[in-house]
Design a protein around this motif. Sequence first.
Motif, PDB file in Angstrom:
ATOM      1  N   LEU A 274     -16.904 -19.251  -4.609  1.00 38.39           N
ATOM      2  CA  LEU A 274     -17.671 -20.496  -4.557  1.00 38.39           C
ATOM      3  C   LEU A 274     -17.463 -21.315  -5.832  1.00 38.39           C
ATOM      4  O   LEU A 274     -17.355 -22.545  -5.776  1.00 38.39           O
TER       5      LEU A 274
ATOM      6  N   LEU B 277     -14.213 -27.648  -0.001  1.00 40.28           N
ATOM      7  CA  LEU B 277     -15.660 -27.819  -0.123  1.00 40.28           C
ATOM      8  C   LEU B 277     -15.931 -29.297  -0.347  1.00 40.28           C
ATOM      9  O   LEU B 277     -15.491 -29.872  -1.366  1.00 40.28           O
TER      10      LEU B 277
ATOM     11  N   LEU C 127     -18.891 -16.216   3.051  1.00 39.68           N
ATOM     12  CA  LEU C 127     -19.485 -17.181   2.124  1.00 39.68           C
ATOM     13  C   LEU C 127     -20.079 -18.362   2.893  1.00 39.68           C
ATOM     14  O   LEU C 127     -21.180 -18.830   2.573  1.00 39.68           O
TER      15      LEU C 127
ATOM     16  N   ILE D 171     -18.472 -26.172   3.591  1.00 36.07           N
ATOM     17  CA  ILE D 171     -17.190 -25.451   3.527  1.00 36.07           C
ATOM     18  C   ILE D 171     -16.437 -25.686   4.832  1.00 36.07           C
ATOM     19  O   ILE D 171     -16.946 -25.382   5.919  1.00 36.07           O
TER      20      ILE D 171
ATOM     21  N   VAL E  24     -23.825 -19.947   2.738  1.00 38.33           N
ATOM     22  CA  VAL E  24     -24.008 -21.268   2.116  1.00 38.33           C
ATOM     23  C   VAL E  24     -24.390 -22.332   3.138  1.00 38.33           C
ATOM     24  O   VAL E  24     -25.182 -23.238   2.825  1.00 38.33           O
TER      25      VAL E  24
ATOM     26  N   GLU F  99     -17.778 -13.333  -4.048  1.00 42.33           N
ATOM     27  CA  GLU F  99     -18.263 -14.540  -3.372  1.00 42.33           C
ATOM     28  C   GLU F  99     -18.648 -15.604  -4.399  1.00 42.33           C
ATOM     29  O   GLU F  99     -18.388 -16.792  -4.192  1.00 42.33           O
TER      30      GLU F  99
END
Length: 228
Positions: A159, A221, A198, A211, A202, A155
Motif C-alpha cells: 500500500l 491507486l 489488500l 485500487i 481497503v 500489505e
Amino acid sequence: MNILIVEDEPKTGEYLRQGLREAGFTVDLANRGDDGLHLALEGQHDLVILDVMLPGLDGWQVLKRLRSMGREMPVLFLTARDQVEDRVHGLELGADDYLVKPFSFAELLARVRVILRRGRIGLEPTTLQLADLALDLLRRRVTRSGKRIDLTAKEFSLLELLMRRQGEVLPRSLIASQVWDLNFDSDTNVIDVAVRRLRAKVDEGFEPKLIHTVRGMGYVLEIPEPST
C-alpha cells in the motif's frame, strides 16, 4: 525503505535480513566490508547496519570512506566489540547508534525505526493520503474514514508503494522488485493474490474504490474519474 546490512557471520546476516524483511523493509546484505562499501556507494539506502570486524575493509574503514565521500546515510554499528572506547570511537567516526552483540532483535528494530524517524523529520511527509485513506509511516497505521485497517507487513509495504506512486500504473514486475525484493516470475500469481487481499481490506465497504486493475499492465491507486 531500504536497509543495507554488512555482516560477515552468515547466520546473523540471514537472521537480520529475514527479520527486517518481515518488518516491511527492503534489505541488501554484504558479507565483506569492501562489498558493503560498494553497495552503499551505488545504492539508495536509508540506513546501513555495519559490523566492525569484517574481511576486506573493517567497519571503521567503511564508515570513514563513506563520510569522506560525503555520504551521510545513517549508520548503526552492530558488533561484538563492547568496550567503551570502541563505542566512543564508532560514534566519533559518525555512526548514529551502536548496539553490542548478543542483541535483542526487538531492540534493534526499535533503534532502526528511531534512526529512520529522526532522519525523515522535516524531509518527507510522515503521512500519505488519498481521499479518506491515510497511511501513517511513523506509526505504521492505516485508516479509512477514521476506521483502522489492520495490514500485514507486506500489505503495508504494498500500500505504501501504491500511495507513493498514486495515479501511476505499476507493473507486476515493479511491485515484485520493490515489495518482495524479487525478480517477477510470470508463472506465479503472488502479486495478484496480495493485491486482491489488500483491496478487500481497503475498498470493501467504502466508496470510492481506490485500487484498480489495468488489464495487461498492472495496478493503480487513484480516485476514478466520474463517468459522463
